[in-house]
Design an enzyme around this catalytic site. Structure first.
Site, PDB file in Angstrom:
ATOM      1  CD  GLU A  98      13.211  -0.557   5.777  1.00  0.00           C
ATOM      2  OE1 GLU A  98      13.035  -0.560   6.712  1.00  0.00           O
ATOM      3  OE2 GLU A  98      12.898   0.364   5.017  1.00  0.00           O
ATOM      4  CG  ASP A 102       8.925  -4.037  -2.789  1.00  0.00           C
ATOM      5  OD1 ASP A 102       9.206  -4.758  -3.689  1.00  0.00           O
ATOM      6  OD2 ASP A 102       7.524  -3.664  -2.422  1.00  0.00           O
ATOM      7  CG  PHE A 151       2.334  -8.055   0.877  1.00  0.00           C
ATOM      8  CD1 PHE A 151       2.858  -6.973   0.386  1.00  0.00           C
ATOM      9  CD2 PHE A 151       1.906  -8.325   2.093  1.00  0.00           C
ATOM     10  CE1 PHE A 151       2.905  -5.848   1.280  1.00  0.00           C
ATOM     11  CE2 PHE A 151       1.746  -7.306   2.913  1.00  0.00           C
ATOM     12  CZ  PHE A 151       2.175  -6.202   2.621  1.00  0.00           C
ATOM     13  NE  ARG A 164       3.599  -3.093  12.306  1.00  0.00           N
ATOM     14  CZ  ARG A 164       4.303  -2.655  11.339  1.00  0.00           C
ATOM     15  NH1 ARG A 164       5.267  -2.949  10.883  1.00  0.00           N
ATOM     16  NH2 ARG A 164       3.392  -1.461  10.676  1.00  0.00           N
TER      17      ARG A 164
END
Ligand code: IMP
Ligand code: MG
Length: 180
Positions: A98, A102, A151, A164
C-alpha cells in the site's frame, strides 16, 4: 519538476534506499515458499514495482482496486472494491503493498475482507504511515517512513489524479489547493 505548490519531503534517493532496506528485511523474513504480493491500486503501483525488484526471492503479484477517497483530500469513509483479485489467495503467504496508511479505514476493511479468503499469512507493507490520523487499528509490518499529518503527493500518490509520476514525496502546500 519545479512547481511552487510542491515541497520535497522525502527525496527520490531516500525512497530508493529505504525500499532496498525493506526488500532485504522482507526477503529475510520469508526465506522459503511463495510470496504473493497484492498491490493496492493505483497509489501503490510505483512502490510495488520497486519493492518487488528489491526482493531477493520468487514472488507472484496481483492487483486490487480499493478506494476510500473521492477526488479531494478527505476520506469519504466509504470503502469500495473497484477491481478484485484475479487469483485465489487460499493458503498463500500474502504481502499487501500500500502507498500510505492514514485513517486506517481502507486497510482495516481490506484485512477483514482478505482474511475471510483463508490465506496462510497476511502482512502489510506501506511506504508511508501517518499515525496521527488513525481512526481504525491496522498493524503495518513494514513501514517505509512515518510522516506528519500533511497531504503528500508523488511516487504514486495523487491529488485529483495529478502528481503520481513525481520521483519524490512532496507536500502539496495548503494555500494552493483552491487553484487545482
Ligand atoms: P485511509 O483509509 O484513510 O488509511 O486512506 C488510505 C488511502 O487514502 C491511501 O491508499 C491513499 O490512496 C489515500 N491517502 C491518504 N493520505 C493521502 C495523502 O496524503 N496523499 C494522497 N493520498 C492519500
Ligand atoms: Mg491508496
Amino acid at each position: 519538476m519545479t512547481d511552487p505548490k510542491l515541497r520535497v519531503l522525502i527525496s527520490a534517493e531516500k525512497i530508493q534506499a529505504r525500499v532496498r532496506e525493506l526488500g532485504e528485511k522482507i526477503s529475510a523474513d520469508y526465506p522459503t515458499g511463495k510470496l504473493h504480493m497484492i498491490c493496492i491500486l493505483k497509489g501503490a503501483a510505483f512502490f510495488m514495482a520497486d519493492l518487488a525488484r528489491a526482493l531477493n526471492r520468487d514472488v507472484s503479484i496481483d492487483f486490487m482496486g480499493i478506494s476510500s477517497y473521492g477526488k479531494g483530500k478527505t476520506s469519504s469513509g466509504e470503502v469500495k472494491v473497484t477491481k478484485d483479485l484475479d487469483v485465489t489467495i487460499e493458503g498463500a503467504d500474502i504481502l499487501i503493498v500500500e502507498d500510505i496508511v492514514d485513517s486506517g479505514v481502507t486497510l482495516n476493511y481490506l484485512m477483514h475482507l482478505l482474511d475471510q479468503r483463508k490465506p496462510r499469512s497476511i502482512r502489510i507493507a506501506a511506504l508511508l504511515d501517518k499515525p496521527d490520523h488513525r481512526l481504525r487499528p491496522v498493524h503495518v509490518a513494514y513501514v517505509g517512513f512515518e510522516i506528519p499529518d500533511e497531504f503528500v503527493v508523488g511516487y504514486g500518490l495523487d491529488y485529483a489524479e495529478r502528481y503520481r509520476n513525481l520521483d519524490a514525496i512532496c507536500v502539496l502546500e495548503d494555500d494552493q489547493q483552491a487553484e487545482l
